[in-house]
Motif scaffolding. Sequence first.
Motif, PDB file in Angstrom:
ATOM      1  N   UNK A   1     -45.913  20.099  98.454  1.00  0.00           N
ATOM      2  CA  UNK A   1     -46.459  18.977  97.686  1.00  0.00           C
ATOM      3  C   UNK A   1     -46.688  17.812  98.639  1.00  0.00           C
ATOM      4  N   UNK A   2     -47.887  17.276  98.615  1.00  0.00           N
ATOM      5  CA  UNK A   2     -48.189  16.114  99.437  1.00  0.00           C
ATOM      6  C   UNK A   2     -47.796  14.818  98.739  1.00  0.00           C
ATOM      7  N   UNK A   3     -47.424  13.826  99.519  1.00  0.00           N
ATOM      8  CA  UNK A   3     -47.077  12.499  99.003  1.00  0.00           C
ATOM      9  C   UNK A   3     -47.902  11.485  99.780  1.00  0.00           C
ATOM     10  N   UNK A   4     -48.783  10.774  99.087  1.00  0.00           N
ATOM     11  CA  UNK A   4     -49.662   9.787  99.710  1.00  0.00           C
ATOM     12  C   UNK A   4     -49.132   8.398  99.378  1.00  0.00           C
ATOM     13  N   UNK A   5     -48.863   7.603 100.385  1.00  0.00           N
ATOM     14  CA  UNK A   5     -48.359   6.257 100.152  1.00  0.00           C
ATOM     15  C   UNK A   5     -48.150   5.500 101.446  1.00  0.00           C
ATOM     16  N   UNK A   6     -47.710   4.278 101.297  1.00  0.00           N
ATOM     17  CA  UNK A   6     -47.437   3.417 102.451  1.00  0.00           C
ATOM     18  C   UNK A   6     -45.978   3.608 102.862  1.00  0.00           C
ATOM     19  N   UNK A   7     -45.753   4.445 103.845  1.00  0.00           N
ATOM     20  CA  UNK A   7     -44.391   4.765 104.252  1.00  0.00           C
ATOM     21  C   UNK A   7     -43.849   3.795 105.290  1.00  0.00           C
ATOM     22  N   UNK A   8     -44.569   2.678 105.475  1.00  0.00           N
ATOM     23  CA  UNK A   8     -43.990   1.598 106.245  1.00  0.00           C
ATOM     24  C   UNK A   8     -42.876   0.925 105.461  1.00  0.00           C
ATOM     25  N   UNK A   9     -42.917   1.080 104.130  1.00  0.00           N
ATOM     26  CA  UNK A   9     -41.880   0.510 103.275  1.00  0.00           C
ATOM     27  C   UNK A   9     -40.577   1.276 103.473  1.00  0.00           C
ATOM     28  N   UNK A  10     -39.513   0.559 103.719  1.00  0.00           N
ATOM     29  CA  UNK A  10     -38.226   1.201 104.009  1.00  0.00           C
ATOM     30  C   UNK A  10     -37.676   1.944 102.802  1.00  0.00           C
ATOM     31  N   UNK A  11     -37.949   1.451 101.593  1.00  0.00           N
ATOM     32  CA  UNK A  11     -37.443   2.110 100.387  1.00  0.00           C
ATOM     33  C   UNK A  11     -38.097   3.475 100.216  1.00  0.00           C
ATOM     34  N   UNK A  12     -39.419   3.552 100.424  1.00  0.00           N
ATOM     35  CA  UNK A  12     -40.113   4.833 100.317  1.00  0.00           C
ATOM     36  C   UNK A  12     -39.630   5.799 101.388  1.00  0.00           C
TER      37      UNK A  12
ATOM     38  N   UNK B   1     -56.487  15.424 100.349  1.00  0.00           N
ATOM     39  CA  UNK B   1     -57.540  16.146  99.632  1.00  0.00           C
ATOM     40  C   UNK B   1     -58.052  17.331 100.447  1.00  0.00           C
ATOM     41  N   UNK B   2     -58.270  17.121 101.747  1.00  0.00           N
ATOM     42  CA  UNK B   2     -58.766  18.215 102.584  1.00  0.00           C
ATOM     43  C   UNK B   2     -57.750  19.349 102.659  1.00  0.00           C
ATOM     44  N   UNK B   3     -56.469  19.034 102.737  1.00  0.00           N
ATOM     45  CA  UNK B   3     -55.428  20.075 102.750  1.00  0.00           C
ATOM     46  C   UNK B   3     -55.374  20.801 101.410  1.00  0.00           C
ATOM     47  N   UNK B   4     -55.592  20.066 100.333  1.00  0.00           N
ATOM     48  CA  UNK B   4     -55.580  20.686  99.001  1.00  0.00           C
ATOM     49  C   UNK B   4     -56.765  21.633  98.822  1.00  0.00           C
ATOM     50  N   UNK B   5     -57.935  21.220  99.272  1.00  0.00           N
ATOM     51  CA  UNK B   5     -59.120  22.074  99.162  1.00  0.00           C
ATOM     52  C   UNK B   5     -59.003  23.310 100.031  1.00  0.00           C
ATOM     53  N   UNK B   6     -58.295  23.190 101.144  1.00  0.00           N
ATOM     54  CA  UNK B   6     -58.099  24.344 102.023  1.00  0.00           C
ATOM     55  C   UNK B   6     -57.031  25.297 101.501  1.00  0.00           C
ATOM     56  N   UNK B   7     -56.374  24.945 100.404  1.00  0.00           N
ATOM     57  CA  UNK B   7     -55.342  25.803  99.834  1.00  0.00           C
ATOM     58  C   UNK B   7     -53.998  25.708 100.516  1.00  0.00           C
TER      59      UNK B   7
ATOM     60  N   UNK C   1     -51.957  23.084 100.168  1.00  0.00           N
ATOM     61  CA  UNK C   1     -51.089  22.297  99.313  1.00  0.00           C
ATOM     62  C   UNK C   1     -51.227  22.775  97.877  1.00  0.00           C
ATOM     63  N   UNK C   2     -50.135  22.725  97.123  1.00  0.00           N
ATOM     64  CA  UNK C   2     -50.212  23.000  95.696  1.00  0.00           C
ATOM     65  C   UNK C   2     -50.670  21.775  94.909  1.00  0.00           C
ATOM     66  N   UNK C   3     -50.556  20.616  95.520  1.00  0.00           N
ATOM     67  CA  UNK C   3     -50.971  19.366  94.895  1.00  0.00           C
ATOM     68  C   UNK C   3     -50.430  18.200  95.699  1.00  0.00           C
ATOM     69  N   UNK C   4     -50.796  17.014  95.295  1.00  0.00           N
ATOM     70  CA  UNK C   4     -50.244  15.849  95.981  1.00  0.00           C
ATOM     71  C   UNK C   4     -50.048  14.714  94.975  1.00  0.00           C
ATOM     72  N   UNK C   5     -49.071  13.856  95.287  1.00  0.00           N
ATOM     73  CA  UNK C   5     -48.737  12.702  94.456  1.00  0.00           C
ATOM     74  C   UNK C   5     -49.199  11.442  95.184  1.00  0.00           C
ATOM     75  N   UNK C   6     -49.927  10.603  94.481  1.00  0.00           N
ATOM     76  CA  UNK C   6     -50.407   9.345  95.059  1.00  0.00           C
ATOM     77  C   UNK C   6     -49.554   8.192  94.533  1.00  0.00           C
ATOM     78  N   UNK C   7     -48.875   7.527  95.463  1.00  0.00           N
ATOM     79  CA  UNK C   7     -48.045   6.364  95.108  1.00  0.00           C
ATOM     80  C   UNK C   7     -48.911   5.118  95.253  1.00  0.00           C
ATOM     81  N   UNK C   8     -49.104   4.369  94.178  1.00  0.00           N
ATOM     82  CA  UNK C   8     -50.004   3.202  94.257  1.00  0.00           C
ATOM     83  C   UNK C   8     -49.455   2.126  95.181  1.00  0.00           C
ATOM     84  N   UNK C   9     -50.338   1.239  95.602  1.00  0.00           N
ATOM     85  CA  UNK C   9     -49.938   0.136  96.467  1.00  0.00           C
ATOM     86  C   UNK C   9     -48.994  -0.816  95.724  1.00  0.00           C
TER      87      UNK C   9
END
Length: 408
Positions: free
Chosen positions: A54-65, A94-100, A102-110
């Motif tokens: 599972x992919x996780x998309x977000x700003x991982x500069x944040x220490x909490x994330x 998205x490119x990893x998901x289309x290539x098969x 990833x099973x999916x990805x979660x987008x963490x909003x800003x």
Amino acid sequence: MRPGFWPYLILRLRRVGKLFLPLLLVAALLMGGIGWFGVSLVRQDEAGAQRVEIGVVGDFEDSVLRMGMFALRNLDSSRFSIEFVQFSEESEAKSRLRAGKLNGYVKIPEHFVEDVYRGSFQPLTYVTAPGAQGVGTALTDEVIVSVSELLSVSEDAVYGAELYARDHGVTLEEGSAGDVLAMRFLEQILRRDELLQVEILGIGDGLSLSEYFLCSFFVMFLLLWGVSASPVFAGQDMELGRLLKCRGLGSLRQILAEYLSYLCLMLSTVLCLCLMAALILRGLDPGGDIPARLLESGFLLRAVPVGMALGALQILLYECASGMLQGVLLQFLAAVSLGYVCGCLYPVGFFPEPLQQTGNVLPAGLARQYLSAALSGQSGVWLLLGLAGYGLVFLALAAGIRKHRLAG
């Protein structure tokens, strides 16, 4: 029995005896194909399922994330079944998901973490491939729903507790009580495995996958074996039956003689093939469990009443058919339909409850459960009585149909 029964039975035995070797070869090919399919399924299961990515998309500069991802990867029990992959850009996910990959990805909003601190919760976005189906997708959906509920309920509890304290005049240091309660929630979530105990009950009937498929595929083999006997029993000429009836051999004794010859042919080929398969498997895998199960658990002994019940069913089906082609098609369709509904092609536990109950009372379902009882050390007396009842009913129906055809 009148004297005419025994000569007719001997003639039938001689006829089927001439076809023993060809039918043995056909049955060996059939058993080999079913066995190869079963072995491949067991090996695939033993190899173990790969972790869902599972992919996780977000700003991982944040220490909490970053701390949350570290906990998911190293502390939470989900790490054994799910692998979380970090992405800073959604396009890469998205490119990893289309290539098969990833099973999916979660987008963490800003500003997700800042909004949580202010008491507002932005929903997470979960993206999967269009039309994706499978175990990985189902597991991911369950995880996403669970995580969403945990976040929502935990946030409501934290801010609800702070509001309750404020309304009742309890002076709290700002943020401290909420942080303590949130950490307690996190601690309980990470320790949730201590709340339950896992007990592996098996794939069905309390058996392991290999044991279950040994029983189910054996029943499926017996069901399909009726097709191989079609050169002898399909499309029989009624002129001989009428002649035998004139000589005093009625429809019931004709059916009984043909059934006994059919049963001798079936059981002899099955016994030879099972002994050969057990010896071959023991040579290939001396410490394997399946050869011992075949030879030492009474499995072959219990195969006799199973063969008797299914053989009576196949005699009835041949009696209902008026020609060779109809007999073959009827046997094949009945074998596939019964095998699927009764859990011989797919584990019965995956079917809806009404379908499970229906399949368990059908002849193939009783046969599968009776063989499973041998491997689990149970008696299965009621299952045996059910098989005997089915066999008698099938023979009576076949005799009735024969009587009707002879009268015509």
